[in-house]
Design a protein around this motif. Structure first.
Motif, PDB file in Angstrom:
ATOM      1  N   GLU A  25       0.830  -1.211   0.000  1.00 44.00           N
ATOM      2  CA  GLU A  25       0.000   0.000   0.000  1.00 44.00           C
ATOM      3  C   GLU A  25       0.862   1.257   0.000  1.00 44.00           C
ATOM      4  N   ARG A  26       1.918   1.280   0.806  1.00 47.54           N
ATOM      5  CA  ARG A  26       2.813   2.444   0.845  1.00 47.54           C
ATOM      6  C   ARG A  26       3.535   2.648  -0.481  1.00 47.54           C
ATOM      7  N   ALA A  27       3.696   1.568  -1.241  1.00 41.70           N
ATOM      8  CA  ALA A  27       4.368   1.649  -2.548  1.00 41.70           C
ATOM      9  C   ALA A  27       3.394   2.053  -3.659  1.00 41.70           C
ATOM     10  N   GLY A  28       2.136   2.307  -3.314  1.00 40.40           N
ATOM     11  CA  GLY A  28       1.169   2.745  -4.312  1.00 40.40           C
ATOM     12  C   GLY A  28       0.021   1.785  -4.515  1.00 40.40           C
ATOM     13  N   GLY A  29       0.041   0.627  -3.851  1.00 41.38           N
ATOM     14  CA  GLY A  29      -1.058  -0.321  -3.953  1.00 41.38           C
ATOM     15  C   GLY A  29      -0.987  -1.193  -5.185  1.00 41.38           C
ATOM     16  N   LEU A  30      -1.862  -2.185  -5.211  1.00 35.33           N
ATOM     17  CA  LEU A  30      -1.933  -3.117  -6.329  1.00 35.33           C
ATOM     18  C   LEU A  30      -2.786  -2.537  -7.448  1.00 35.33           C
ATOM     19  N   LYS A  31      -2.297  -2.616  -8.661  1.00 38.65           N
ATOM     20  CA  LYS A  31      -3.037  -2.159  -9.835  1.00 38.65           C
ATOM     21  C   LYS A  31      -3.881  -3.311 -10.366  1.00 38.65           C
ATOM     22  N   ASP A  32      -4.814  -2.994 -11.289  1.00 40.87           N
ATOM     23  CA  ASP A  32      -5.687  -4.028 -11.857  1.00 40.87           C
ATOM     24  C   ASP A  32      -4.909  -5.143 -12.540  1.00 40.87           C
ATOM     25  N   SER A  33      -3.755  -4.811 -13.100  1.00 43.60           N
ATOM     26  CA  SER A  33      -2.957  -5.797 -13.830  1.00 43.60           C
ATOM     27  C   SER A  33      -2.067  -6.636 -12.912  1.00 43.60           C
ATOM     28  N   ALA A  34      -2.056  -6.312 -11.619  1.00 42.01           N
ATOM     29  CA  ALA A  34      -1.149  -6.982 -10.683  1.00 42.01           C
ATOM     30  C   ALA A  34      -1.760  -8.248 -10.106  1.00 42.01           C
ATOM     31  N   SER A  35      -0.930  -9.226  -9.894  1.00 36.72           N
ATOM     32  CA  SER A  35      -1.338 -10.450  -9.217  1.00 36.72           C
ATOM     33  C   SER A  35      -1.564 -10.148  -7.742  1.00 36.72           C
ATOM     34  N   VAL A  36      -2.649 -10.671  -7.209  1.00 37.99           N
ATOM     35  CA  VAL A  36      -2.941 -10.535  -5.780  1.00 37.99           C
ATOM     36  C   VAL A  36      -2.552 -11.816  -5.050  1.00 37.99           C
ATOM     37  N   ARG A  37      -2.452 -12.914  -5.799  1.00 41.16           N
ATOM     38  CA  ARG A  37      -2.254 -14.226  -5.188  1.00 41.16           C
ATOM     39  C   ARG A  37      -0.887 -14.837  -5.441  1.00 41.16           C
ATOM     40  N   LYS A  38      -0.052 -14.203  -6.250  1.00 41.22           N
ATOM     41  CA  LYS A  38       1.256 -14.781  -6.568  1.00 41.22           C
ATOM     42  C   LYS A  38       2.388 -13.783  -6.336  1.00 41.22           C
ATOM     43  N   ILE A  39       2.249 -12.975  -5.308  1.00 40.76           N
ATOM     44  CA  ILE A  39       3.282 -12.006  -4.957  1.00 40.76           C
ATOM     45  C   ILE A  39       4.474 -12.786  -4.395  1.00 40.76           C
ATOM     46  N   ILE A  40       5.658 -12.376  -4.776  1.00 40.92           N
ATOM     47  CA  ILE A  40       6.868 -13.090  -4.355  1.00 40.92           C
ATOM     48  C   ILE A  40       7.582 -12.284  -3.276  1.00 40.92           C
ATOM     49  N   LEU A  41       7.886 -12.944  -2.171  1.00 40.09           N
ATOM     50  CA  LEU A  41       8.663 -12.347  -1.091  1.00 40.09           C
ATOM     51  C   LEU A  41      10.016 -13.044  -1.062  1.00 40.09           C
ATOM     52  N   LEU A  42      11.079 -12.277  -1.308  1.00 37.31           N
ATOM     53  CA  LEU A  42      12.439 -12.815  -1.281  1.00 37.31           C
ATOM     54  C   LEU A  42      13.107 -12.379   0.017  1.00 37.31           C
ATOM     55  N   ARG A  43      13.719 -13.345   0.698  1.00 33.06           N
ATOM     56  CA  ARG A  43      14.410 -13.070   1.963  1.00 33.06           C
ATOM     57  C   ARG A  43      15.840 -13.561   1.874  1.00 33.06           C
ATOM     58  N   ASP A  44      16.676 -13.030   2.743  1.00 27.70           N
ATOM     59  CA  ASP A  44      18.078 -13.467   2.850  1.00 27.70           C
ATOM     60  C   ASP A  44      18.772 -13.431   1.495  1.00 27.70           C
ATOM     61  N   ASP A  45      18.739 -12.249   0.857  1.00 24.81           N
ATOM     62  CA  ASP A  45      19.367 -12.055  -0.457  1.00 24.81           C
ATOM     63  C   ASP A  45      18.861 -13.043  -1.497  1.00 24.81           C
ATOM     64  N   GLY A  46      17.584 -13.359  -1.451  1.00 19.77           N
ATOM     65  CA  GLY A  46      16.964 -14.228  -2.437  1.00 19.77           C
ATOM     66  C   GLY A  46      17.086 -15.707  -2.163  1.00 19.77           C
ATOM     67  N   LYS A  47      17.688 -16.093  -1.046  1.00 21.87           N
ATOM     68  CA  LYS A  47      17.852 -17.518  -0.729  1.00 21.87           C
ATOM     69  C   LYS A  47      16.525 -18.171  -0.368  1.00 21.87           C
ATOM     70  N   HIS A  48      15.608 -17.405   0.218  1.00 21.35           N
ATOM     71  CA  HIS A  48      14.296 -17.930   0.586  1.00 21.35           C
ATOM     72  C   HIS A  48      13.228 -17.195  -0.218  1.00 21.35           C
ATOM     73  N   ARG A  49      12.365 -17.971  -0.852  1.00 16.84           N
ATOM     74  CA  ARG A  49      11.308 -17.423  -1.701  1.00 16.84           C
ATOM     75  C   ARG A  49       9.970 -17.923  -1.183  1.00 16.84           C
ATOM     76  N   GLN A  50       9.044 -16.992  -0.973  1.00 21.72           N
ATOM     77  CA  GLN A  50       7.732 -17.348  -0.453  1.00 21.72           C
ATOM     78  C   GLN A  50       6.662 -16.706  -1.334  1.00 21.72           C
ATOM     79  N   LEU A  51       5.653 -17.490  -1.732  1.00 20.96           N
ATOM     80  CA  LEU A  51       4.533 -16.937  -2.482  1.00 20.96           C
ATOM     81  C   LEU A  51       3.516 -16.382  -1.498  1.00 20.96           C
TER      82      LEU A  51
END
Length: 191
Positions: A96-122
């Motif tokens: 939300e602080r980054a401007g929110g999700l647009k109509d073209s954006a995925s709401v269910r497949k957002i990728i969270l990368l942690r530890d310099d990309g070593k851990h990936r969470q959908l």
């Protein structure tokens, strides 16, 4: 972290303000070092109360001045940016602080990368928004990266008819008919 301590109800209260050291330890006189690095605020609060209660009978703990860090956001319809966050902020807060999700954006497949990309969470924010599932909207840590992909029109499924909330949603691997019914808020009485 503010800790108010007293040995008994008749003694004068002592107010102590301690900061967590860079190594993740909180040093409390009479109690010792408590390692709180990597814990949620709720877990930190519980651990501190547990350790302090072994030494002091009457006390109160208040957590304050939560450390701020940066989270990187990029992807569909979002200008790549760095957003300030704290350990109580969740993925949805930063998006939300980054401007929110647009109509073209995925709401269910957002990728969270942690530890310099070593851990990936959908991340599935629809489960959070519609079903209140906090596990689908985790708290953030310093250096996390959030990537918001485009939604694919070929991945849209819908539920219509005698359900409380007919809807179209993005399909995610593992979805079943019961998942779709939950998002449709279940059967109507006429079903």
């Amino acid at each position: 972290i503010v800790i108010e301590l007293s040995a008994s109800s008749t003694e004068r209260a002592l107010r102590v303000r301690n900061r967590v050291a860079p190594d993740g330890n909180l040093l409390i006189d009479g109690v010792g070092a408590i390692l709180v690095a990597g814990l949620t605020l709720e877990d930190t609060y519980s651990l501190i109360k547990n350790k302090v209660s072994q030494v002091y009978k009457n006390f109160d703990v208040a957590l304050s001045d939560v450390r701020k860090f940066k989270v990187y956001v990029s992807g569909s319809g979002v200008k790549s940016c760095v957003v300030p966050a704290t350990s109580v902020d969740r993925v949805s807060d930063v998006v939300e602080r980054a401007g929110g999700l647009k109509d073209s954006a995925s709401v269910r497949k957002i990728i969270l990368l942690r530890d310099d990309g070593k851990h990936r969470q959908l991340i599935d924010l629809l489960k959070f928004y519609l079903l209140g599932d906090n596990e689908s909207n985790p708290c953030l840590s310093g250096g996390d990266k959030i990537i918001i992909p485009l939604v694919s029109e070929r991945q849209i499924i819908s539920i219509q008819g005698d359900v409380l909330s007919p809807c179209e949603i993005e399909f995610v691997e593992g979805d079943s008919l019961s998942t779709l019914l939950r998002f449709g808020l279940g059967f109507a009485e006429s079903a």
